[in-house]
Design a protein around this motif. Structure first.
Motif, PDB file in Angstrom:
ATOM      1  N   ALA A  15     -10.288  11.069 -28.673  1.00  0.00           N
ATOM      2  CA  ALA A  15     -10.633  12.129 -29.636  1.00  0.00           C
ATOM      3  C   ALA A  15      -9.421  12.491 -30.484  1.00  0.00           C
ATOM      4  O   ALA A  15      -9.514  12.604 -31.711  1.00  0.00           O
ATOM      5  CB  ALA A  15     -11.144  13.355 -28.885  1.00  0.00           C
ATOM      6  N   VAL A  16      -8.260  12.622 -29.841  1.00  0.00           N
ATOM      7  CA  VAL A  16      -7.027  12.969 -30.569  1.00  0.00           C
ATOM      8  C   VAL A  16      -6.686  11.868 -31.581  1.00  0.00           C
ATOM      9  O   VAL A  16      -6.408  12.152 -32.749  1.00  0.00           O
ATOM     10  CB  VAL A  16      -5.850  13.166 -29.571  1.00  0.00           C
ATOM     11  N   MET A  17      -6.753  10.622 -31.133  1.00  0.00           N
ATOM     12  CA  MET A  17      -6.419   9.507 -32.036  1.00  0.00           C
ATOM     13  C   MET A  17      -7.411   9.416 -33.193  1.00  0.00           C
ATOM     14  O   MET A  17      -7.018   9.147 -34.327  1.00  0.00           O
ATOM     15  CB  MET A  17      -6.396   8.182 -31.256  1.00  0.00           C
ATOM     16  N   SER A  18      -8.695   9.677 -32.915  1.00  0.00           N
ATOM     17  CA  SER A  18      -9.722   9.623 -33.984  1.00  0.00           C
ATOM     18  C   SER A  18      -9.437  10.668 -35.042  1.00  0.00           C
ATOM     19  O   SER A  18      -9.576  10.403 -36.241  1.00  0.00           O
ATOM     20  CB  SER A  18     -11.113   9.861 -33.406  1.00  0.00           C
ATOM     21  N   ILE A  19      -9.048  11.856 -34.605  1.00  0.00           N
ATOM     22  CA  ILE A  19      -8.731  12.924 -35.561  1.00  0.00           C
ATOM     23  C   ILE A  19      -7.494  12.543 -36.373  1.00  0.00           C
ATOM     24  O   ILE A  19      -7.485  12.613 -37.595  1.00  0.00           O
ATOM     25  CB  ILE A  19      -8.503  14.268 -34.831  1.00  0.00           C
ATOM     26  N   LEU A  20      -6.454  12.096 -35.658  1.00  0.00           N
ATOM     27  CA  LEU A  20      -5.192  11.790 -36.346  1.00  0.00           C
ATOM     28  C   LEU A  20      -5.315  10.600 -37.302  1.00  0.00           C
ATOM     29  O   LEU A  20      -4.605  10.529 -38.304  1.00  0.00           O
ATOM     30  CB  LEU A  20      -4.078  11.534 -35.336  1.00  0.00           C
ATOM     31  N   ILE A  55       1.798   7.930 -31.247  1.00  0.00           N
ATOM     32  CA  ILE A  55       1.949   9.113 -32.113  1.00  0.00           C
ATOM     33  C   ILE A  55       3.401   9.608 -32.079  1.00  0.00           C
ATOM     34  O   ILE A  55       4.143   9.263 -31.162  1.00  0.00           O
ATOM     35  CB  ILE A  55       1.007  10.288 -31.715  1.00  0.00           C
ATOM     36  N   THR A  56       3.756  10.393 -33.081  1.00  0.00           N
ATOM     37  CA  THR A  56       5.040  11.109 -33.021  1.00  0.00           C
ATOM     38  C   THR A  56       4.722  12.600 -32.928  1.00  0.00           C
ATOM     39  O   THR A  56       3.769  13.077 -33.558  1.00  0.00           O
ATOM     40  CB  THR A  56       5.912  10.856 -34.267  1.00  0.00           C
ATOM     41  N   VAL A  57       5.487  13.291 -32.120  1.00  0.00           N
ATOM     42  CA  VAL A  57       5.294  14.737 -31.960  1.00  0.00           C
ATOM     43  C   VAL A  57       6.556  15.431 -32.456  1.00  0.00           C
ATOM     44  O   VAL A  57       7.662  15.145 -31.976  1.00  0.00           O
ATOM     45  CB  VAL A  57       5.010  15.104 -30.487  1.00  0.00           C
ATOM     46  N   CYS A  70       1.619  16.645 -34.919  1.00  0.00           N
ATOM     47  CA  CYS A  70       1.420  15.277 -34.435  1.00  0.00           C
ATOM     48  C   CYS A  70       1.008  14.350 -35.574  1.00  0.00           C
ATOM     49  O   CYS A  70       0.259  14.763 -36.464  1.00  0.00           O
ATOM     50  CB  CYS A  70       0.328  15.237 -33.378  1.00  0.00           C
ATOM     51  N   LYS A  71       1.492  13.123 -35.469  1.00  0.00           N
ATOM     52  CA  LYS A  71       1.226  12.149 -36.522  1.00  0.00           C
ATOM     53  C   LYS A  71       1.054  10.778 -35.875  1.00  0.00           C
ATOM     54  O   LYS A  71       1.818  10.424 -34.966  1.00  0.00           O
ATOM     55  CB  LYS A  71       2.441  12.154 -37.463  1.00  0.00           C
ATOM     56  N   VAL A  72       0.079  10.023 -36.347  1.00  0.00           N
ATOM     57  CA  VAL A  72      -0.128   8.692 -35.775  1.00  0.00           C
ATOM     58  C   VAL A  72       0.901   7.716 -36.355  1.00  0.00           C
ATOM     59  O   VAL A  72       1.274   7.824 -37.528  1.00  0.00           O
ATOM     60  CB  VAL A  72      -1.595   8.230 -35.998  1.00  0.00           C
ATOM     61  N   THR A  73       1.391   6.796 -35.519  1.00  0.00           N
ATOM     62  CA  THR A  73       2.408   5.821 -35.975  1.00  0.00           C
ATOM     63  C   THR A  73       1.719   4.528 -36.410  1.00  0.00           C
ATOM     64  O   THR A  73       0.506   4.356 -36.205  1.00  0.00           O
ATOM     65  CB  THR A  73       3.381   5.489 -34.837  1.00  0.00           C
ATOM     66  N   ALA A  74       2.503   3.606 -36.956  1.00  0.00           N
ATOM     67  CA  ALA A  74       1.956   2.303 -37.361  1.00  0.00           C
ATOM     68  C   ALA A  74       1.418   1.567 -36.133  1.00  0.00           C
ATOM     69  O   ALA A  74       0.349   0.940 -36.190  1.00  0.00           O
ATOM     70  CB  ALA A  74       3.036   1.492 -38.049  1.00  0.00           C
ATOM     71  N   ILE A  75       2.148   1.678 -35.011  1.00  0.00           N
ATOM     72  CA  ILE A  75       1.698   1.028 -33.758  1.00  0.00           C
ATOM     73  C   ILE A  75       0.350   1.627 -33.335  1.00  0.00           C
ATOM     74  O   ILE A  75      -0.571   0.919 -32.931  1.00  0.00           O
ATOM     75  CB  ILE A  75       2.754   1.227 -32.630  1.00  0.00           C
ATOM     76  N   GLY A  76       0.254   2.956 -33.446  1.00  0.00           N
ATOM     77  CA  GLY A  76      -0.980   3.665 -33.086  1.00  0.00           C
ATOM     78  C   GLY A  76      -2.149   3.222 -33.951  1.00  0.00           C
ATOM     79  O   GLY A  76      -3.266   3.038 -33.448  1.00  0.00           O
TER      80      GLY A  76
ATOM     81  N   PRO B  83      -4.646  27.118 -38.210  1.00  0.00           N
ATOM     82  CA  PRO B  83      -4.018  25.893 -37.748  1.00  0.00           C
ATOM     83  C   PRO B  83      -4.126  24.831 -38.827  1.00  0.00           C
ATOM     84  O   PRO B  83      -5.154  24.728 -39.489  1.00  0.00           O
ATOM     85  CB  PRO B  83      -4.859  25.495 -36.540  1.00  0.00           C
ATOM     86  N   MET B  84      -3.085  24.052 -38.996  1.00  0.00           N
ATOM     87  CA  MET B  84      -3.039  23.131 -40.133  1.00  0.00           C
ATOM     88  C   MET B  84      -3.266  21.676 -39.744  1.00  0.00           C
ATOM     89  O   MET B  84      -2.880  21.229 -38.687  1.00  0.00           O
ATOM     90  CB  MET B  84      -1.665  23.235 -40.790  1.00  0.00           C
ATOM     91  N   ALA B  85      -3.901  21.001 -40.670  1.00  0.00           N
ATOM     92  CA  ALA B  85      -3.998  19.551 -40.600  1.00  0.00           C
ATOM     93  C   ALA B  85      -3.914  19.054 -42.028  1.00  0.00           C
ATOM     94  O   ALA B  85      -4.472  19.659 -42.920  1.00  0.00           O
ATOM     95  CB  ALA B  85      -5.309  19.141 -39.969  1.00  0.00           C
TER      96      ALA B  85
END
Lengths: 93, 196
Positions: A15-20, A55-57, A70-76, B83-85
């Motif tokens: 779910a987290v990866m889908s959002i990011l 991801i990077t935090v 949080c941000k998804v990386t190229a690897i992610g 909250p931000m996105a």
């Protein structure tokens, strides 16, 4: 048939990866709200995704409030793309 | 949401649901600045038109300089409270509006300094700048309503060529209703309907 990435094949991490994947970045509180998870559980899962390099935090302060972004990386992105392709073969798409 | 193993079908459902959730929020976020700018500009146009035409004092036009401050305060408070996105499209839209906004601001300041001949043309230039911004935003968000409203407002703004003096502000207000208020409400309504 190719095995599904065990790191992504989990409800909360997926779910987290889908959002990011559809965002540039998202704050911790945003992810917690959207996934309806607890802060503790979400922290643990974010940590696992970060350690895998998916991801990077980034921790900072907005005024006096701490802010975790949080941000998804190229690897992610590659891992998520492969996961979706594998899912498609499992489901016969 | 617990950390548990899922079936393949469930995982696909999660991916679809989460992407749809974030998209609904993006649409709502996009609508608010349009409504804030649209209402404040329309109201201020009518207020300035009324004050200048009833007092014959052009100094009331300095009220325009309230506009950026009012909007920045509203948008800043809104940003702090939620909250931000951020999406890549968010960033692109922000950059485009900062660029176009800066051009509009520079033209506005120059027209205030030099009020000799074509002072009222600034309102047509602002409508053109806003319409270009709207059309680009519409293409990025894949919203027809934005570029349709941009085209309509450019058409309406041509009336300014035939209107003299302070009455240009009434056409300007009409353009902002078309360009900001109507699309803003349509996005907000669509976003709420998708959530329901």
């Amino acid at each position: 048939m190719k095995e599904l990435d065990p790191l992504l094949h989990s409800q909360l991490r997926l779910a987290v990866m889908s959002i990011l994947m559809s965002l540039e970045s998202a704050e911790f509180t945003y992810l917690r709200d959207k996934t309806e998870s607890t802060a503790g559980n979400l922290s643990v899962q974010l940590d696992k995704l970060e350690k895998a390099g998916y991801i990077t935090v980034t921790k900072s302060f907005v005024g006096r409030k701490p802010c975790t972004s949080c941000k998804v990386t190229a690897i992610g992105r590659v891992a998520f793309g492969e996961y979706v392709e594998t899912i498609k073969t499992y489901l016969g798409y | 949401m617990e950390e548990k193993k899922i079936s393949e079908a469930e995982s696909l459902a999660i991916i679809t649901q989460m992407i749809a959730t974030s998209r609904a929020r993006i649409e709502k976020r996009t609508a608010v600045p349009f409504l804030v700018w649209g209402y404040s500009t329309t109201i201020l146009s009518i207020v300035v038109w009324y004050l200048v035409s009833s007092t014959a004092n052009n100094n009331w036009s300095f009220l325009w300089f309230l506009l950026p401050f009012v909007n920045l305060i509203i948008l800043f408070n809104r940003k702090k409270s939620k909250p931000m996105a951020t999406t890549i499209i968010d960033k692109a839209i922000k950059a485009i509006w900062i660029f176009l906004g800066s051009i509009g601001f520079c033209y506005s300041v120059l027209s205030f300094i030099d009020q000799s001949n074509s002072w009222w043309n600034i309102f047509m230039i602002i409508v053109l700048i806003m319409s270009i911004g709207n059309a680009i935003t519409g293409f990025l968000l894949r919203y027809k309503v934005f570029w349709i409203s941009a085209s309509l407002s450019i058409a309406v703004s041509m009336i300014m060529l035939y209107v003299q003096g302070i009455d240009v502000l009434l056409v300007f207000a009409a353009c902002f209703i078309i360009i900001d208020i109507i699309p803003g409400h349509i996005i907000l309504w669509q976003s709420r309907r998708e959530r329901a």
